[in-house]
Write an enzyme that holds these catalytic residues in place. Sequence first.
Site, PDB file in Angstrom:
ATOM      1  N   ARG A 174     -41.832 -32.621   4.742  1.00 15.75           N
ATOM      2  CA  ARG A 174     -42.949 -32.832   5.671  1.00 15.75           C
ATOM      3  C   ARG A 174     -44.040 -31.813   5.415  1.00 15.75           C
ATOM      4  O   ARG A 174     -45.113 -32.144   4.915  1.00 15.75           O
ATOM      5  CB  ARG A 174     -42.457 -32.758   7.129  1.00 15.75           C
ATOM      6  CG  ARG A 174     -43.489 -33.273   8.159  1.00 15.75           C
ATOM      7  CD  ARG A 174     -44.575 -32.284   8.527  1.00 15.75           C
ATOM      8  NE  ARG A 174     -44.086 -31.030   9.073  1.00 15.75           N
ATOM      9  CZ  ARG A 174     -44.879 -30.002   9.362  1.00 15.75           C
ATOM     10  NH1 ARG A 174     -46.184 -30.075   9.163  1.00 15.75           N
ATOM     11  NH2 ARG A 174     -44.367 -28.878   9.841  1.00 15.75           N
ATOM     12  N   ASP A 175     -43.765 -30.565   5.683  1.00 17.93           N
ATOM     13  CA  ASP A 175     -44.778 -29.521   5.586  1.00 17.93           C
ATOM     14  C   ASP A 175     -45.285 -29.374   4.155  1.00 17.93           C
ATOM     15  O   ASP A 175     -46.477 -29.167   3.915  1.00 17.93           O
ATOM     16  CB  ASP A 175     -44.173 -28.206   6.080  1.00 17.93           C
ATOM     17  CG  ASP A 175     -45.215 -27.152   6.402  1.00 17.93           C
ATOM     18  OD1 ASP A 175     -46.394 -27.358   6.071  1.00 17.93           O
ATOM     19  OD2 ASP A 175     -44.848 -26.119   6.984  1.00 17.93           O
ATOM     20  N   HIS A 231     -40.356 -19.844  11.757  1.00 21.39           N
ATOM     21  CA  HIS A 231     -41.072 -20.575  10.700  1.00 21.39           C
ATOM     22  C   HIS A 231     -42.104 -19.608  10.146  1.00 21.39           C
ATOM     23  O   HIS A 231     -43.170 -19.397  10.742  1.00 21.39           O
ATOM     24  CB  HIS A 231     -41.743 -21.825  11.286  1.00 21.39           C
ATOM     25  CG  HIS A 231     -42.494 -22.634  10.285  1.00 21.39           C
ATOM     26  ND1 HIS A 231     -42.052 -23.859   9.849  1.00 21.39           N
ATOM     27  CD2 HIS A 231     -43.665 -22.402   9.626  1.00 21.39           C
ATOM     28  CE1 HIS A 231     -42.916 -24.360   8.968  1.00 21.39           C
ATOM     29  NE2 HIS A 231     -43.906 -23.478   8.828  1.00 21.39           N
ATOM     30  N   CYS A 273     -51.198 -25.009   5.942  1.00 22.85           N
ATOM     31  CA  CYS A 273     -51.832 -25.728   7.041  1.00 22.85           C
ATOM     32  C   CYS A 273     -53.287 -25.978   6.692  1.00 22.85           C
ATOM     33  O   CYS A 273     -54.042 -25.018   6.467  1.00 22.85           O
ATOM     34  CB  CYS A 273     -51.745 -24.938   8.350  1.00 22.85           C
ATOM     35  SG  CYS A 273     -52.576 -25.757   9.737  1.00 22.85           S
ATOM     36  N   ASN A 327     -44.953 -21.778   2.577  1.00 19.61           N
ATOM     37  CA  ASN A 327     -43.813 -21.351   3.377  1.00 19.61           C
ATOM     38  C   ASN A 327     -42.898 -20.417   2.591  1.00 19.61           C
ATOM     39  O   ASN A 327     -42.983 -20.306   1.364  1.00 19.61           O
ATOM     40  CB  ASN A 327     -43.002 -22.583   3.791  1.00 19.61           C
ATOM     41  CG  ASN A 327     -43.755 -23.489   4.729  1.00 19.61           C
ATOM     42  OD1 ASN A 327     -43.940 -23.183   5.892  1.00 19.61           O
ATOM     43  ND2 ASN A 327     -44.209 -24.629   4.209  1.00 19.61           N
TER      44      ASN A 327
END
Length: 327
Positions: free
Chosen positions: A15-16, A209, A242, A251
């Site tokens: 997803r991210d 996170h 983001c 990440n």
Amino acid sequence: MTAPPDVLISEVGPRDGLQSVQATMSTAAKCAWIDALHAAGLREIEVGSFVSPRLLPQMADVADVVRHAVGLPGLTVMALVPNLRGAQAALATPLHKLTLPVSASAAHSMANVRQTPAQMVELVRQVVALRDASAPAVRVEAGMSTAFGCTLQGRVPEDDVVRLAVALAEAGVDEVGLSDTTGMADPAQVRRLFRRVRAEIGTRTGAAHLHNTRGLGLANCLAAWDEGVRTFDSSQGGLGGCPYAPGASGNVVTEDLVFMFEAMGVRTGVDLERLQAARAVLAAGLPGEPLYGMTPEAGLPPGFTYADGRRPSAATSTLASADADRS
């Protein structure tokens, strides 16, 4: 494994990671990657987000991916939902967990979801009520974005983060995670904020996170571990970021995070050699996309032993030695 792991590594790459790259991975390639991650021992995977395909065409097939992933034994299948329509679509599938992004920064919240933090708390309340009425077994997590600072707003007062965590717990979520969306956190701040949130909402304190934007991702994970956090989000190859937080790069790398914990004697349940095989599946599905991580480049050090006493194969040890010879 004969016992549950000491920490849960929650893989967010599908997803991210995938929503942050220009290319769109095919459904078949996504499913093959998720299969490989599961084979490596990962037991919670965020497989996509229920958003408008016009905004994120990379996520247009999320319902199909969910239906595939729920067939993998022992896997918690998770998806992000930014609004009520997304929650309705998600709850029509057999997934296990929803995550809602709730920003502690008003500026980021408006840029990301066009809602104030207070409006997002009300949305969370509506999603929890919808969950209770239609799929009570599904867990609801609020991921608190920009909890450690915001590139748009600047400093985010810790008191605001704590108050928002309390409001989200009162709205009925099962977990409240803290996200370093912009990569601004430091270990002292991570310890302090998780300690304060845990003091207010107890066991509803959820995942850490954390991003590696300024090289502190693993240090911040260790700080969160010291404060009792036992669920950590990460992304294979460090994919992610983001689009509404300028300068916020990837990440924490799953491969590096697993290596750190296993080297410490903390069981993750994840096999690093199979994780390397999953990385190859990811690379095949996203040809040309840069992948990051120190452990995949260096290999495992000679004499490395997993926390449960297992040893890696001779091939992996040879790879590590070959890399050392080239340095």
